[in-house]
Design a protein around this motif. Structure first.
Motif, short mmCIF file in Angstrom:
data_model
loop_
_atom_site.label_atom_id
_atom_site.label_comp_id
_atom_site.label_asym_id
_atom_site.label_seq_id
_atom_site.Cartn_x
_atom_site.Cartn_y
_atom_site.Cartn_z
N ARG A 14 -1.08 12.85 4.66
CA ARG A 14 -1.33 11.52 4.41
C ARG A 14 -1.23 11.74 2.63
N SER A 15 -2.13 12.71 1.96
CA SER A 15 -2.24 12.64 0.66
C SER A 15 -1.04 13.50 -0.05
N THR A 16 -0.21 14.00 0.64
CA THR A 16 0.96 14.77 0.02
C THR A 16 2.14 14.12 0.19
N TYR A 17 2.34 13.52 1.37
CA TYR A 17 3.90 12.52 1.56
C TYR A 17 3.79 11.18 1.66
N LEU A 18 2.59 10.55 2.05
CA LEU A 18 2.60 9.18 2.13
C LEU A 18 2.03 8.68 0.88
N ASN A 19 1.80 7.16 0.99
CA ASN A 19 1.62 6.34 -0.17
C ASN A 19 0.66 5.23 0.29
N PRO A 20 -0.58 5.45 0.09
CA PRO A 20 -1.67 4.57 0.60
C PRO A 20 -1.78 3.10 -0.45
N LEU A 21 -1.08 3.41 -1.51
CA LEU A 21 -1.00 1.91 -2.33
C LEU A 21 -0.04 0.95 -1.55
N LEU A 22 0.63 1.13 -0.64
CA LEU A 22 1.53 0.24 -0.08
C LEU A 22 0.67 -0.54 0.77
N SER A 23 -0.64 -0.35 1.13
CA SER A 23 -1.32 -1.24 2.27
C SER A 23 -2.39 -1.96 1.24
N GLN A 24 -2.49 -1.73 0.13
CA GLN A 24 -3.26 -2.48 -0.86
C GLN A 24 -2.63 -3.84 -1.41
N TRP A 25 -2.64 -4.77 -0.60
CA TRP A 25 -1.92 -6.21 -0.65
C TRP A 25 -2.35 -6.39 -1.79
N THR A 26 -3.52 -6.71 -2.41
CA THR A 26 -3.91 -7.41 -3.50
C THR A 26 -3.27 -6.71 -4.73
N LEU A 27 -2.38 -5.54 -4.68
CA LEU A 27 -1.67 -5.02 -5.84
C LEU A 27 -0.18 -5.41 -5.76
#
Length: 474
Positions: free
Chosen positions: A234-247
């Motif tokens: 997750r930390s290397t290949y993915l993008n947790p910001l996408l689930s931060q809907w307020t952003l």
């Protein structure tokens, strides 16, 4: 034809034999944390003040994402760990049950249903990243299942016992050896090889679970990511910001398609899709998703298929966070402000953030604005067939072990609210009666089906319908 076993000199066969010995001895080694100190996960007591806060946060996020009428609350604490990772990452296992309170009710206390059958208790695993000094909490993962079929944390498997057959251990070691050869894996020490073998074994269990529960025709198994923990992947290949809907920045809605969707469509057959690229060990999927969309839009307007620069966005998009993630909506805005994108040839990809080296005179393509797609998959299909490939995002948990076929993971593995990977929707169709989306990924051609992932279409699987967007070129 047999394939010889060639590997880094640091990991000869004798090291793997030693690894086999550790698998067979099964001593205390299997109980050690996956990451040594500092930053190792440690157990947390239920009375920990920080844990109490993040449990309430997880409970609130669960209810916000649920379409149930009644509030659900934590009815039993099972276990928790915390880990220092630029803040504190909590992994919490709890039971949630129905209360008598409706979501719309403004009450301070909510009692649980007195009837056991109405509690509908679920076992949930939450991962929460808490940064106390910033006052922020982020829900990284949520996995729930009915209590009658409790789901284990995906990064744990039942430990083998001393009665494990030798043949099973030999088979595991053979699979690991083949994996190392195929993907040219080099480990720096025997200890690291042992750790990767343990993770590999755990991931085989996860892939088997995905396979057993898949509702499509997908095949899961050993991939080039099989020696990575879920957190490392997750930390290397993915993008947790996408689930931060307020952003997310608001975008104007796309005009509806003029005609209904044909039965099938694939922009690869019409010259609008460049070859599969590789983002490397960088969470820049958002940049590849957006450039892929713009490549298609430019082709449809100008008749020329260009390979555009993702590195320009990694270096020069001040709204996003380079290899730590970004949002397509921000990327479109950044491209407009910069004045366009250079070609891949003029601004080549390195996979890490550098000083911005954008030059206006080298702009190869530009955009005028961007639009957000509807959430209905039939409307998405019609718009795609009429207007070109679409930037989309999805929950990528199952993608770590995907090999081929049409993937349709259970929702518990693929929560549509936990979106963490941006990709490019290039077409759709049907295979053996299963409707699918054809998705261009950015993990190289040695991933999935020649770099593509196929996902079941028609059930909003993995949140594929939630974040469709496109650039507009006038």
């Amino acid at each position: 034809m047999s394939v010889g076993f060639r590997c880094c000199a640091l990991i000869p066969w004798m090291v793997l034999a030693a690894v086999l010995g550790s698998v067979l001895s099964l001593g205390e080694d299997l109980d050690r944390p996956l990451f040594g100190p500092p930053g190792s996960p440690i157990g947390v007591h239920e009375s920990d003040p920080g844990l109490k806060k993040v449990m309430l946060f997880a409970e609130e996020r669960y209810n916000r994402g649920s379409n149930a009428m009644h509030l659900r609350k934590i009815s039993r604490f099972v276990s928790a760990t915390k880990q220092l990772v630029k803040g504190i990452r909590y992994t919490i296992t709890v039971e949630l049950s129905n209360t008598l309170c409706k979501k719309s009710a403004m009450v301070r206390t909510c009692d649980f249903y007195p009837e056991t059958q109405k509690l509908k208790t679920e076992v949930c695993v939450f991962e929460v990243w808490d940064i106390p000094w910033q006052g922020t909490s982020t829900l990284l993962k949520q996995k729930c299942s009915p209590k009658a079929a409790e789901v284990e944390e995906t990064n744990r498997v039942a430990e083998p016992t001393n009665s494990q057959p030798v043949e099973e251990s030999v088979q595991l070691l053979g699979q690991f050896k083949d994996f190392m050869v195929k993907y040219k894996k080099d480990y720096s020490s025997q200890e690291e090889a042992e750790r990767r073998l343990q993770i590999f074994q755990e991931n085989l269990k996860t892939a088997e679970k995905l396979q057993a529960l898949d509702q499509g025709s997908a095949e899961y198994g050993v991939t080039k990511f099989s020696d990575l923990t879920e957190e490392e992947f997750r930390s290397t290949y993915l993008n947790p910001l996408l689930s931060q809907w307020t952003l997310h920045r608001g975008m104007k809605p796309a005009p509806p398609a003029k005609t209904p969707a044909p039965d099938s469509w694939d922009w690869r057959d019409h010259g609008a899709v460049s070859p599969v690229k590789n983002q490397g060990m960088c969470g820049s999927c958002w940049a590849f998703s957006v450039t892929g969309n713009i490549e298609g839009q430019w082709f449809l307007k100008n008749g020329t298929l260009l390979s555009l620069s993702e590195q320009e966005l990694v270096d020069c998009d001040g709204l996003d966070q380079a290899c730590r993630g970004g949002l397509p909506s921000n990327a479109y805005e950044a491209i407009e402000k910069l004045g366009g994108l250079e070609s891949e040839t003029d601004y080549s990809y390195t996979g890490h953030k550098q000083k911005c080296d954008f030059t206006n005179r080298k702009v190869a393509a530009y955009i005028n604005s961007s639009v957000e797609l509807p959430k209905d998959e039939r409307e998405i299909a019609a718009w795609l067939a009429e207007n070109g490939p679409i930037s989309v995002a999805l929950n990528a948990f199952a993608m770590q072990f995907y090999k081929k076929g049409v993937s349709h993971p259970w929702k518990i593995f693929c929560n549509p609210w936990m979106i963490d990977h941006a990709v490019l929707l290039v077409g759709y169709g049907e295979r053996n009666g299963i409707p699918f989306w054809a998705i261009k990924n950015s993990w190289g051609e040695d991933y999935g089906e020649q770099g593509y992932y196929y996902l079941q279409r028609g059930s909003n699987a993995c949140g594929i319908n939630r974040m469709g967007s496109s650039a507009v070129i006038n």
